[in-house]
Design a protein around this motif. Sequence first.
Motif, PDB file in Angstrom:
ATOM      1  N   THR A  21      38.038  40.957  38.922  1.00 43.96           N
ATOM      2  CA  THR A  21      38.915  39.787  38.851  1.00 43.96           C
ATOM      3  C   THR A  21      39.135  39.196  40.243  1.00 43.96           C
ATOM      4  OG1 THR A  21      40.933  41.106  39.057  1.00 43.96           O
ATOM      5  CG2 THR A  21      40.104  40.678  36.826  1.00 43.96           C
ATOM      6  N   ASP A  79      45.417  42.176  33.290  1.00 45.45           N
ATOM      7  CA  ASP A  79      43.994  41.875  33.111  1.00 45.45           C
ATOM      8  C   ASP A  79      43.659  41.717  31.633  1.00 45.45           C
ATOM      9  OD1 ASP A  79      43.812  42.120  35.809  1.00 45.45           O
ATOM     10  OD2 ASP A  79      42.471  43.863  35.822  1.00 45.45           O
ATOM     11  N   TYR A 121      39.407  38.520  33.312  1.00 44.64           N
ATOM     12  CA  TYR A 121      40.217  37.716  34.220  1.00 44.64           C
ATOM     13  C   TYR A 121      41.598  38.340  34.400  1.00 44.64           C
ATOM     14  CZ  TYR A 121      42.411  35.513  30.049  1.00 44.64           C
ATOM     15  OH  TYR A 121      43.073  35.263  28.868  1.00 44.64           O
TER      16      TYR A 121
END
Length: 503
Positions: free
Chosen positions: A343, A381, A483
């Motif tokens: 990420t 996340d 992400y």
Amino acid sequence: MSSIVLTNPIIWADIPDIDMIRVGDVFYMVSTSMHSMPGCPIMRSINLKDWEIVNYVFDTFEDNEAHNLANGKGIYGKGSWASSLRYHNGTFYVCFSSNDMQQFYIYRTEDIENGSWERSVINGLLHDPALLFDEDRVFVFSGNGNIYITELTADAAAIKPDGIRQLLLEGERDGIGLRIEGCHAYKLNGYYYLFFIDWPRTGHGRRRELCYRSKELLGPYEYKVILDDDLGYRNKGVAQGGIIDTPSGEWYAFLFQDHDAVGRIPCVLPMAWEDGWPVIGDGAKAPVSFAANLPESVSKPLVISDEFDYEENKLALNWQWNHNPDNSLWSLTARPGYLRLETGRIVDRVVLARNTLTQRTEGPACCGTTVLDLSHMKAGDHAGLVALQSEYGIVGIQAEDNGELYVVMGINRGDGGMETLEKLKYNGSRIHVKIDFDFRDSMDRAYFYYSADGTEWLSIGRPLQMKYTLDHFMGYRIGLFNYATRQSGGYVDFDYFRYTKTV
């Protein structure tokens, strides 16, 4: 040479705005790629049936916030549009316009399959360009409704200062919703031929293919409607493209058809010449299948399974990133046999997630599965699989502040953010996720599953009614994503991606 059977669509996947050339015994095809990187895929065939991706024109073509999915910006539905492919005096040329950049790009290479491409940039749009080499002169035909001709320098790198640059012709207006566009230009047997689509409001009310011709470059041009047919699919016209000949002298038209959620799919149709006009099919009726005097070939898959067993950070050509990747945040070598997605920038939705790695989906139905190692996720996340279009659907894992993991299925809630339809606590450091895509009988539905062991699959959420929307202007893709919503630096390792297609 043996005869083969061509069946439409030749590829049941999103490959729109196609342009083809033949060099010797080999056909090459380019298509629109918009926000997918690398872009402008070059595909190769020896029989117009079996196509293989052999190169891309560019890895990325701009480096800015929108191309990098930064600060809420993107180039969905923009990027590279309607590429034109030509070969002249030992050099291959590809040109296209980019709506977001308001620029016209021209790329050149001497090796279309393995070479790198040199580019030139011209300010301003040349909408749906068609490149034509006419002896020692170079022209671009472009526009929508009003069609313009622009003369380029001999190397096709710039607009010729004292060259032709003017309105060439005007398409019909009465009863027409979308006026002529999507030009493909040729000079054959003393005629200039320009192929277009339009979309009338009357009659069948679907896209159709037109041909304009003139013995003089600047006209006047006369035209005929040369195809108005839907191949039996929901009044979706087969149109926009050009023509190609074979080494044995046969002629074919290459066009595409809007096929709802799977995207815009390429078709090839037999063509003949009558009184200097192209005649497609049998009495302007498009055949689904027909024999062609072309060689057999080995069919190579457009969408592939991948064990991520690479010796360097160079993916198979079947993969494309959603927008420009951040190459510092993905790896095939950090953990051999895995794709690592780390990420970076904090975002709140999958359509803004950088480094989402995608492939096309295919009809009539297909399925993609992957397994994720979750050991290094951080709080906030979110990782998994996405059915990517504006109306997206995801199945994956969310990491919470207390270290707990939850398997979730979500969809676009209407503003790009995710509406969670089901969320279940998950125990374990690995999870298998799967999406089934069904484009049969216009169902256009995706189904979402998860599994702890890859054997016993559990449905989650509900089926997604997939929709082709013009803000993305691309058929559904399947993508691997990771992400961060709170802090960067976490990562997920994808062990493999496995794909099956219903024949």
